[in-house]
Design an enzyme around this catalytic site. Structure first.
Site, short mmCIF file in Angstrom:
data_model
loop_
_atom_site.label_atom_id
_atom_site.label_comp_id
_atom_site.label_asym_id
_atom_site.label_seq_id
_atom_site.Cartn_x
_atom_site.Cartn_y
_atom_site.Cartn_z
N GLU A 295 -2.93 2.54 5.29
CA GLU A 295 -2.74 1.78 6.02
C GLU A 295 -3.85 1.46 7.02
O GLU A 295 -5.12 1.28 7.11
CB GLU A 295 -2.03 0.68 5.92
N LYS B 193 12.77 -1.16 3.11
CA LYS B 193 11.63 -0.84 3.52
C LYS B 193 11.21 0.56 3.59
O LYS B 193 11.48 1.28 4.71
CB LYS B 193 10.72 -1.91 4.09
N SER C 107 10.46 -0.73 8.39
CA SER C 107 10.48 -2.10 8.69
C SER C 107 11.56 -3.15 10.12
O SER C 107 13.15 -2.02 9.11
CB SER C 107 10.27 -3.48 7.51
N HIS D 62 -12.56 -2.21 -13.48
CA HIS D 62 -11.81 -3.81 -12.71
C HIS D 62 -11.05 -3.52 -12.60
O HIS D 62 -9.80 -5.00 -12.22
CB HIS D 62 -12.56 -4.17 -14.28
#
Ligand code: ARG
Length: 466
Positions: free
Chosen positions: A289, A282, A276, A155
């Site tokens: 992804e 970043k 970024s 979980h």
């Protein structure tokens, strides 16, 4: 010239004509089309339809088309309806009249079925060798991780500590199953449609067995209606790729999560990240992804194949032309994912310190604590409740179970003794999961060479195909 112009009095609507062409995408089947055409030509010669001279000139023509195709980025032909038409046109341009004889006793319906099987088979072989390298990289990382520990989650809540090697080997298991599914799919697809004609079987005495062997198939397809309209192999291949994609997607998700500042278990290699344009600080996990994103495409490709075939009457229908692109899309996506993942796994860094710290707190030894009581005769249900109370006490007093004074513990768990604490260390908790498939270091030390053996067997099977 159209391949079927004879029966028609009116020209095609120009927009329809260009819309129905598959050449823009099926030209990637050129190598398969040439191989299948050569096998067919040999068979025509054996049946006496082509003279030896005609056969030689056709084979040389096909080779020349292959050479020219290999030298150019993409094939240009505004008229060719599909790859089959293209090869025929080229052949006639190169060798003249005998080029028109090649289509004797065959149909594009069996040709596309054959080409697509050959294409999927080649992609399976590429993927299998890629998966071999990926598994090598994963197992090597697992071996290097030694006894480093990390939390496991259920979980997504901290559950019990595990070895980092155990975690990596969980992914190895998934990829071993994928390799098995690919091998299984290869076995079933390796039947040859050639000789099936348009639908009912060829009218010439072609030796189907020889054509099959010539192309590396195990045997000819048993039924011409099925052979020309079956796309099970494409569905099965892309479904297998969807499961593979899902595994990579889950791996990517964990990498993304574990690379966050909050977890900090993983340091992303700069070579696989991007920055970024807006926020200077970043470092984004783009490789992971995209890997997660590709799974959506591949699952979609599998659905699209099933939906295409589902309502089709036997045998060939033009809808089947729509089964090519999902196969290309899924195999392109997954061949790239396997290759990127392989290099990512070799390059990614683990912060064992942070993993260790996380594995050492957060009550991940509570289950071991309950089992300590069970070993002292307390029924598990009571032990569970007693340790639950102890955890509650610790939360209120901002400490871990192993920091709780014995007299406090005893108000909940009267059976607990001084040795309770030695059962709660990280090493003790890891060591007590001493079962086949468990995370105890001794078990993981066994699992690693077993994974290596499994990999060697897989590579042996691949070698047999090569
Ligand atoms: N381009 C076609 C396809 O991919 C080849 C088969 C055409 N057959 C036909 N009967 N129109 O399906």
């Amino acid at each position: 010239m159209k391949m079927w112009a004879g029966r028609f009095r009116q020209p095609l609507d120009p927009e329809f004509e260009s819309w129905q062409r598959s050449f823009p995408f099926d030209q990637r089947l050129i190598a398969e089309e040439l191989a299948a055409s050569r096998a067919h030509a040999r068979s025509l010669a054996a049946a006496g339809v082509l003279s030896q001279t005609e056969l030689d000139s056709i084979v040389r023509g096909l080779e020349e088309i292959g050479r020219q195709a290999a030298a150019s980025e993409s094939l240009q032909d505004e008229e060719a309806e599909d790859i089959h038409h293209f090869v025929e046109k080229q052949l006639v341009a190169l060798i003249g009249e005998p080029g028109y004889k090649l289509h004797s006793g065959r149909s594009r319906n069996e040709q596309i079925a054959t080409d697509l099987r050959l294409y999927a088979r080649r992609s399976i072989d590429n993927l299998q060798s890629g998966l071999g390298e990926l598994l090598e990289a994963l197992i090597a990382r697992a071996e290097k991780a030694g006894n480093a520990a990390m939390p496991s989650y259920t979980h997504l809540q901290p559950a019990e500590p595990v070895l980092v090697a155990h975690w990596l080997l969980a992914y190895a298991e998934m990829f071993f199953r994928d390799a098995g599914r690919l091998a299984d799919c290869r076995k079933r697809l390796n039947h040859c449609p050639l000789g099936s004609g348009a639908v009912a079987g060829t009218t010439l005495p072609l030796d189907r067995q020889t054509m099959a062997i010539d192309l590396g198939f195990d045997q000819p397809c048993a039924n011409s209606l099925d052979a020309t309209s079956d796309r099970d192999f494409a569905i099965e291949f892309v479904q297998t790729l969807s499961i593979l994609a899902i595994h990579f997607s889950r791996f990517a998700e964990e990498m993304i999560l574990f690379a966050t500042r909050e977890f900090g278990f993983v340091r992303l290699p700069e070579a696989f990240s991007t920055g970024s344009s807006a926020m200077p600080q970043k470092q984004n996990p783009d490789a992971m992804e995209l890997m997660r994103g590709k799974a959506a495409r591949v699952v979609g490709d599998a659905i699209s194949l099933m939906a295409t075939v589902k309502g089709l009457p036997l045998a060939y229908n033009k809808d089947l032309q729509e089964t090519q692109e999902p196969v290309f899309s899924a195999s392109d996506a997954m061949e790239a994912v396997v290759s990127i993942a392989c290099r990512f796994i070799a390059a990614v860094e683990f912060d064992y310190g942070r993993m260790h710290a996380a594995a050492s707190s957060g009550f991940m030894n509570a289950m071991a604590a309950a089992h300590y009581l069970v070993a002292r005769g307390v029924p598990f249900r009571h032990a569970h409740e007693q340790i639950g109370h102890a955890v509650q006490w610790c939360i209120e007093h901002h400490c871990e179970l192993e920091e709780m004074p014995l007299e406090e513990l005893r108000q909940f768990a009267p059976e607990a003794g001084q040795d309770f604490y030695s059962h709660l260390t990280l090493d003790a908790v890891l060591g007590c999961h001493d079962v086949e498939g468990g995370t105890a270091p001794a078990r993981v030390r066994q699992a690693l060479p077993e994974a290596r053996e499994h990999l060697a067997a897989l590579r042996g099977e691949l070698h047999a195909h090569a």
